[in-house]
Design a protein around this motif. Structure first.
Motif, PDB file in Angstrom:
ATOM      1  N   LEU A 102      18.990  -0.374  -3.665  1.00  0.00           N
ATOM      2  CA  LEU A 102      18.721   0.993  -3.179  1.00  0.00           C
ATOM      3  C   LEU A 102      17.624   1.079  -2.121  1.00  0.00           C
ATOM      4  O   LEU A 102      17.773   1.769  -1.107  1.00  0.00           O
ATOM      5  N   LEU A 103      16.492   0.408  -2.345  1.00  0.00           N
ATOM      6  CA  LEU A 103      15.310   0.676  -1.522  1.00  0.00           C
ATOM      7  C   LEU A 103      15.462   0.325  -0.036  1.00  0.00           C
ATOM      8  O   LEU A 103      14.988   1.082   0.815  1.00  0.00           O
ATOM      9  N   PRO A 104      16.122  -0.805   0.326  1.00  0.00           N
ATOM     10  CA  PRO A 104      16.289  -1.054   1.765  1.00  0.00           C
ATOM     11  C   PRO A 104      17.129   0.038   2.430  1.00  0.00           C
ATOM     12  O   PRO A 104      16.912   0.395   3.590  1.00  0.00           O
ATOM     13  N   ARG A 105      18.076   0.558   1.678  1.00  0.00           N
ATOM     14  CA  ARG A 105      18.926   1.625   2.219  1.00  0.00           C
ATOM     15  C   ARG A 105      18.099   2.893   2.441  1.00  0.00           C
ATOM     16  O   ARG A 105      18.262   3.591   3.443  1.00  0.00           O
ATOM     17  N   VAL A 106      17.199   3.174   1.504  1.00  0.00           N
ATOM     18  CA  VAL A 106      16.291   4.321   1.643  1.00  0.00           C
ATOM     19  C   VAL A 106      15.389   4.110   2.863  1.00  0.00           C
ATOM     20  O   VAL A 106      15.194   5.015   3.680  1.00  0.00           O
ATOM     21  N   ALA A 107      14.858   2.896   2.995  1.00  0.00           N
ATOM     22  CA  ALA A 107      13.970   2.590   4.125  1.00  0.00           C
ATOM     23  C   ALA A 107      14.701   2.808   5.445  1.00  0.00           C
ATOM     24  O   ALA A 107      14.163   3.414   6.374  1.00  0.00           O
ATOM     25  N   ALA A 108      15.940   2.330   5.524  1.00  0.00           N
ATOM     26  CA  ALA A 108      16.708   2.479   6.767  1.00  0.00           C
ATOM     27  C   ALA A 108      16.916   3.949   7.095  1.00  0.00           C
ATOM     28  O   ALA A 108      16.846   4.371   8.248  1.00  0.00           O
ATOM     29  N   ARG A 109      17.172   4.734   6.075  1.00  0.00           N
ATOM     30  CA  ARG A 109      17.392   6.164   6.266  1.00  0.00           C
ATOM     31  C   ARG A 109      16.150   6.862   6.810  1.00  0.00           C
ATOM     32  O   ARG A 109      16.236   7.840   7.545  1.00  0.00           O
ATOM     33  N   LEU A 110      14.979   6.330   6.405  1.00  0.00           N
ATOM     34  CA  LEU A 110      13.707   6.917   6.830  1.00  0.00           C
ATOM     35  C   LEU A 110      13.186   6.286   8.116  1.00  0.00           C
ATOM     36  O   LEU A 110      12.161   6.702   8.634  1.00  0.00           O
ATOM     37  N   GLY A 111      13.858   5.250   8.615  1.00  0.00           N
ATOM     38  CA  GLY A 111      13.319   4.493   9.751  1.00  0.00           C
ATOM     39  C   GLY A 111      12.028   3.791   9.359  1.00  0.00           C
ATOM     40  O   GLY A 111      11.145   3.553  10.180  1.00  0.00           O
ATOM     41  N   ALA A 112      11.906   3.467   8.080  1.00  0.00           N
ATOM     42  CA  ALA A 112      10.669   2.877   7.559  1.00  0.00           C
ATOM     43  C   ALA A 112      10.788   1.372   7.422  1.00  0.00           C
ATOM     44  O   ALA A 112      11.879   0.839   7.238  1.00  0.00           O
ATOM     45  N   GLY A 113       9.663   0.671   7.492  1.00  0.00           N
ATOM     46  CA  GLY A 113       9.637  -0.755   7.223  1.00  0.00           C
ATOM     47  C   GLY A 113       9.685  -0.981   5.722  1.00  0.00           C
ATOM     48  O   GLY A 113       9.232  -0.144   4.938  1.00  0.00           O
ATOM     49  N   TYR A 114      10.258  -2.139   5.342  1.00  0.00           N
ATOM     50  CA  TYR A 114      10.443  -2.445   3.913  1.00  0.00           C
ATOM     51  C   TYR A 114       9.937  -3.849   3.626  1.00  0.00           C
ATOM     52  O   TYR A 114      10.281  -4.798   4.330  1.00  0.00           O
ATOM     53  N   ALA A 115       9.091  -3.974   2.618  1.00  0.00           N
ATOM     54  CA  ALA A 115       8.632  -5.295   2.166  1.00  0.00           C
ATOM     55  C   ALA A 115       9.079  -5.470   0.728  1.00  0.00           C
ATOM     56  O   ALA A 115       8.809  -4.619  -0.117  1.00  0.00           O
ATOM     57  N   SER A 116       9.772  -6.583   0.453  1.00  0.00           N
ATOM     58  CA  SER A 116      10.383  -6.724  -0.862  1.00  0.00           C
ATOM     59  C   SER A 116       9.610  -7.665  -1.762  1.00  0.00           C
ATOM     60  O   SER A 116       8.903  -8.561  -1.298  1.00  0.00           O
ATOM     61  N   ILE A 142       1.031 -12.555   3.743  1.00  0.00           N
ATOM     62  CA  ILE A 142       0.340 -11.276   3.646  1.00  0.00           C
ATOM     63  C   ILE A 142       0.889 -10.410   4.771  1.00  0.00           C
ATOM     64  O   ILE A 142       0.778 -10.771   5.949  1.00  0.00           O
ATOM     65  N   CYS A 143       1.506  -9.286   4.424  1.00  0.00           N
ATOM     66  CA  CYS A 143       2.120  -8.467   5.459  1.00  0.00           C
ATOM     67  C   CYS A 143       1.660  -7.028   5.378  1.00  0.00           C
ATOM     68  O   CYS A 143       1.083  -6.600   4.375  1.00  0.00           O
ATOM     69  N   SER A 144       1.905  -6.312   6.456  1.00  0.00           N
ATOM     70  CA  SER A 144       1.672  -4.873   6.443  1.00  0.00           C
ATOM     71  C   SER A 144       2.843  -4.195   7.133  1.00  0.00           C
ATOM     72  O   SER A 144       3.610  -4.835   7.853  1.00  0.00           O
ATOM     73  N   ILE A 145       2.966  -2.914   6.877  1.00  0.00           N
ATOM     74  CA  ILE A 145       4.087  -2.139   7.426  1.00  0.00           C
ATOM     75  C   ILE A 145       3.511  -1.078   8.355  1.00  0.00           C
ATOM     76  O   ILE A 145       2.565  -0.373   7.984  1.00  0.00           O
ATOM     77  N   SER A 146       4.100  -0.973   9.569  1.00  0.00           N
ATOM     78  CA  SER A 146       3.481  -0.117  10.584  1.00  0.00           C
ATOM     79  C   SER A 146       4.048   1.304  10.645  1.00  0.00           C
ATOM     80  O   SER A 146       3.552   2.129  11.399  1.00  0.00           O
ATOM     81  N   THR A 147       5.077   1.598   9.852  1.00  0.00           N
ATOM     82  CA  THR A 147       5.705   2.919   9.968  1.00  0.00           C
ATOM     83  C   THR A 147       4.951   3.962   9.115  1.00  0.00           C
ATOM     84  O   THR A 147       4.276   3.598   8.160  1.00  0.00           O
ATOM     85  N   PRO A 148       5.076   5.263   9.465  1.00  0.00           N
ATOM     86  CA  PRO A 148       4.342   6.308   8.723  1.00  0.00           C
ATOM     87  C   PRO A 148       4.670   6.309   7.222  1.00  0.00           C
ATOM     88  O   PRO A 148       3.808   6.565   6.397  1.00  0.00           O
ATOM     89  N   ILE A 149       5.918   6.030   6.871  1.00  0.00           N
ATOM     90  CA  ILE A 149       6.270   5.858   5.465  1.00  0.00           C
ATOM     91  C   ILE A 149       6.541   4.370   5.264  1.00  0.00           C
ATOM     92  O   ILE A 149       7.222   3.748   6.067  1.00  0.00           O
ATOM     93  N   GLN A 150       5.975   3.804   4.200  1.00  0.00           N
ATOM     94  CA  GLN A 150       6.202   2.390   3.901  1.00  0.00           C
ATOM     95  C   GLN A 150       7.031   2.300   2.625  1.00  0.00           C
ATOM     96  O   GLN A 150       6.779   3.028   1.676  1.00  0.00           O
ATOM     97  N   VAL A 151       8.008   1.417   2.624  1.00  0.00           N
ATOM     98  CA  VAL A 151       8.826   1.236   1.425  1.00  0.00           C
ATOM     99  C   VAL A 151       8.628  -0.190   0.908  1.00  0.00           C
ATOM    100  O   VAL A 151       8.709  -1.141   1.692  1.00  0.00           O
ATOM    101  N   VAL A 152       8.347  -0.321  -0.382  1.00  0.00           N
ATOM    102  CA  VAL A 152       8.159  -1.660  -0.955  1.00  0.00           C
ATOM    103  C   VAL A 152       8.856  -1.762  -2.313  1.00  0.00           C
ATOM    104  O   VAL A 152       9.068  -0.766  -2.998  1.00  0.00           O
ATOM    105  N   SER A 153       9.224  -2.986  -2.651  1.00  0.00           N
ATOM    106  CA  SER A 153       9.636  -3.242  -4.031  1.00  0.00           C
ATOM    107  C   SER A 153       8.663  -4.254  -4.609  1.00  0.00           C
ATOM    108  O   SER A 153       8.145  -5.106  -3.886  1.00  0.00           O
ATOM    109  N   VAL A 154       8.388  -4.144  -5.901  1.00  0.00           N
ATOM    110  CA  VAL A 154       7.419  -5.039  -6.539  1.00  0.00           C
ATOM    111  C   VAL A 154       8.124  -5.968  -7.514  1.00  0.00           C
ATOM    112  O   VAL A 154       9.123  -5.610  -8.147  1.00  0.00           O
ATOM    113  N   ARG A 155       7.580  -7.179  -7.599  1.00  0.00           N
ATOM    114  CA  ARG A 155       8.096  -8.138  -8.571  1.00  0.00           C
ATOM    115  C   ARG A 155       7.608  -7.712  -9.954  1.00  0.00           C
ATOM    116  O   ARG A 155       6.406  -7.599 -10.192  1.00  0.00           O
ATOM    117  N   GLN A 156       8.557  -7.503 -10.847  1.00  0.00           N
ATOM    118  CA  GLN A 156       8.219  -6.952 -12.160  1.00  0.00           C
ATOM    119  C   GLN A 156       7.209  -7.832 -12.911  1.00  0.00           C
ATOM    120  O   GLN A 156       6.259  -7.333 -13.520  1.00  0.00           O
TER     121      GLN A 156
END
Lengths: 323, 275
Positions: A102-116, A142-156
């Motif tokens: 789900l989350l990469p699809r959400v990021a694409a919809r928002l034009g947001a960067g995604y770190a998984s 070590i990464c950062s996301i430059s878009t106004p909204i950032q989308v990430v997934s965390v390792r459980q």
């Protein structure tokens, strides 16, 4: 606004445990950027599931229920998640099959960067940086996301489940935003659940994993050990590929990532891609008849022995030790 | 059926423990490591070939498979290998590896899809270097196409694919009408994982991916390989995710070998206190 939105995972009116890892991330991230966090509970029985999210410290619980959300499809969920996300700085979910879909699809919809699959959130001044494993866990970036909204997934396994802190979160109902156009061309057919009385691999305190060396005796050897320990059963990719174990038991870079208190690697040589899935375990025990197997380089306790004779003996030993 | 298969070359995943990180932590040094196609992409190519043939007559093509990669000139080796295995045509998008992220690749692929108009984009669920697992999903959203991620089985139907997906706790089956994006998991190359409409349901493939015979390797040199500029596919080449440094994982402290089960149980109970 500098708030964090947690995308909860819901199954049959219950909040899945994966959600609590994303909440732990959100608590840290919100503190760094000086905001609060809220939890979006979307899906079948979301209202009921949201009650379980009370007391976790969220400012708001946002509930989305709709008949068409019954069986999860990214094409039906992403528009609503993206619409809600527009008021937030960071959107987070757990890197379960659901989150990864789900989350990469959400990021694409928002034009947001995604770190998984991130394992750590770092505060660099007031901004967020993320640590994530790469190359089968042989390097961390070590990464950062430059878009106004950032989308990430965390390792459980890298974020301990959030514990209740008390207090009530305001519950708000949010309207379902409708499906995307793509949803017209995808149909949910069935979900064939693998029934098991054992704990889930990613949540178990003890994991007992077997390799190809077990052959057709995979269950016959491992089940008694898993029973006596109340453990989840896992498998190496080689054991899954050979058909000795179902593929949803695979522990490794391309399967489940686990970090239990105690991990048994039985008849597993320790290929890089397997190590990537279990290196974070607190105590590792390896039983293998090949003294040079790479698994012994990461094991706290190694036993060079024939597993068919050793495991039944171990079951008895543990039974006795537990009294 | 026309299928587009994006391929990525990665530093040999079986030697991923040999990736070096200089003390500055500035970049990951893959010098000296052999390049190999990302295993999941190889599986996607195999699945694409199975969908564009009758499995009992694999020498007769019944559809088109176009492979695409992003990278410098030498990545054409990866494409030629794919052509030798059976792909019909190749495209190299000229780009520098470390100036790409998943979002930029997906945006460029979108432009390529709009030009090539495939029925399916079939790709690996993740590349085993970055381990990001995102390009397929982002591409599907940008195209507003349905997707089926982590595919373990694919059955072709008239104008659709029935896809069994590996998810937590079981298998989720979706039907996607074409065009669609499908990302594949490991089991997709099992003997009975993929059936085109032409392949009889009784047919069993060899386990794994097919290998190129020598004549096919020679013939692949004559198959079309086009070069496209990244700028022609993506006007904005900024990445959204950037890396600031890399570190090796903390080494695990070496453990001990125990002599027998008795000692193991005693250590687990009294030393590690995990029983």
């Amino acid at each position: 606004m500098a708030d964090v939105l947690v995308v909860a995972e819901v199954a049959e009116g219950k909040l899945k445990k994966t959600t609590h890892s994303a909440v732990t991330f959100a608590q840290k991230a919100a503190a760094t950027i000086g905001g609060s966090f809220s939890i979006l509970v979307i899906g079948d029985g979301a209202g009921k599931a949201a009650a379980e999210a009370q007391g976790l410290g969220a400012a708001k619980l946002l509930v989305v229920e709709d008949a068409s959300l019954k069986n999860y499809l990214a094409e039906r969920y992403a528009p609503t998640v993206a619409a809600v996300a527009k008021g937030y700085a960071v959107v987070v979910g757990t890197a379960s099959a659901y989150g990864k879909d789900l989350l990469p699809r959400v990021a694409a919809r928002l034009g947001a960067g995604y770190a998984s699959d991130i394992t750590e959130v770092l505060a660099d001044g007031g901004t967020l940086k993320y640590k994530r494993p790469m190359f089968a866990g042989n390097a961390f970036g070590i990464c950062s996301i430059s878009t106004p909204i950032q989308v990430v997934s965390v390792r459980q396994s890298a974020f301990a489940a959030a514990e209740p802190t008390g207090g009530q979160s305001a519950v708000e109902t949010v309207a379902y935003a409708g499906p995307s156009k793509a949803a017209e061309r995808v149909e949910f057919v069935s979900f064939d659940q693998v029934k098991s009385a054992r704990p889930e691999l990613t949540e178990a305190r003890v994991v007992v994993s077997g390799g190809r060396a077990l052959k057709e005796k995979f269950n016959q050897v491992l089940d008694p050990l898993a029973d006596v320990l109340g453990a989840a059963v896992g498998a190496s990719r080689a054991a899954c590929d050979a058909g000795y174990a179902p593929s949803d038991l695979q522990v490794g870079q391309t399967g489940k990532i686990v970090a239990p208190q105690l991990y048994f690697a039985i008849g597993i040589s320790g290929a890089i891609q397997h190590l990537a899935g279990m290196k974070g375990s607190k105590v590792i025990v390896a039983i293998n008849k090949d003294a040079d197997a790479p698994i012994f380089q990461v094991a706290d306790y190694g036993l060079v022995a024939d597993l068919f004779a050793t495991v039944p003996e171990l079951v008895k030993g543990i039974q006795a030790a537990k009294g | 059926m026309k299928i587009l298969v994006p391929l990525k070359r990665v530093a040999d995943p079986d030697n991923a423990n040999k990736v070096k990180i200089p003390a500055s932590g500035e970049k990951i040094d893959t010098a000296g490591l052999e390049w190999k196609p990302n295993p999941f992409d190889e599986y996607a190519l195999e699945a694409a070939l199975r969908l564009t043939e009758n499995g009992t007559q694999p020498k007769v093509r019944a559809g088109e498979v176009v492979v695409v990669t992003f990278g410098p000139k030498e990545t054409e080796t990866t494409l030629r290998a794919a052509l030798a295995t059976g792909a019909d045509r190749a495209i190299r998008v000229d780009a520098t590896d470390d100036k790409l992220d998943g979002d930029l690749v997906a945006r460029a692929l979108r432009a390529l899809v709009e030009k090539e108009k495939p029925d399916v984009v079939l790709m690996g669920k993740q590349a085993v270097d970055g381990d990001s697992n995102q390009v397929g999903q982002i591409l599907a959203e940008l195209l507003d196409w349905p997707m089926a991620t982590f595919a373990a089985t694919i059955r072709e139907e008239a104008g659709a694919l029935l896809v069994g997906r590996e998810v937590d706790g079981g298998v989720s089956t979706l039907r996607v009408k074409l065009p669609a994006v499908v990302t594949v998991d490991l089991r997709i190359v099992a003997p009975t994982s993929v059936y085109s409409l032409k392949t009889p349901q009784t047919h069993k493939y060899n386990d794994g991916v097919r290998f190129a015979a020598l004549p096919a390797i020679m013939a692949a040199k004559k198959k079309p390989l086009a070069e496209v500029k990244l700028a022609d596919l993506a006007s904005d080449q900024a990445t959204k995710v950037s890396y600031h440094g890399f570190a090796a994982p903390p080494a695990r402290k070496a453990g001990i070998k125990v002599k027998d089960v008795g000692e193991l149980v005693s250590k687990l109970k009294n030393e590690a206190k995990v029983l």
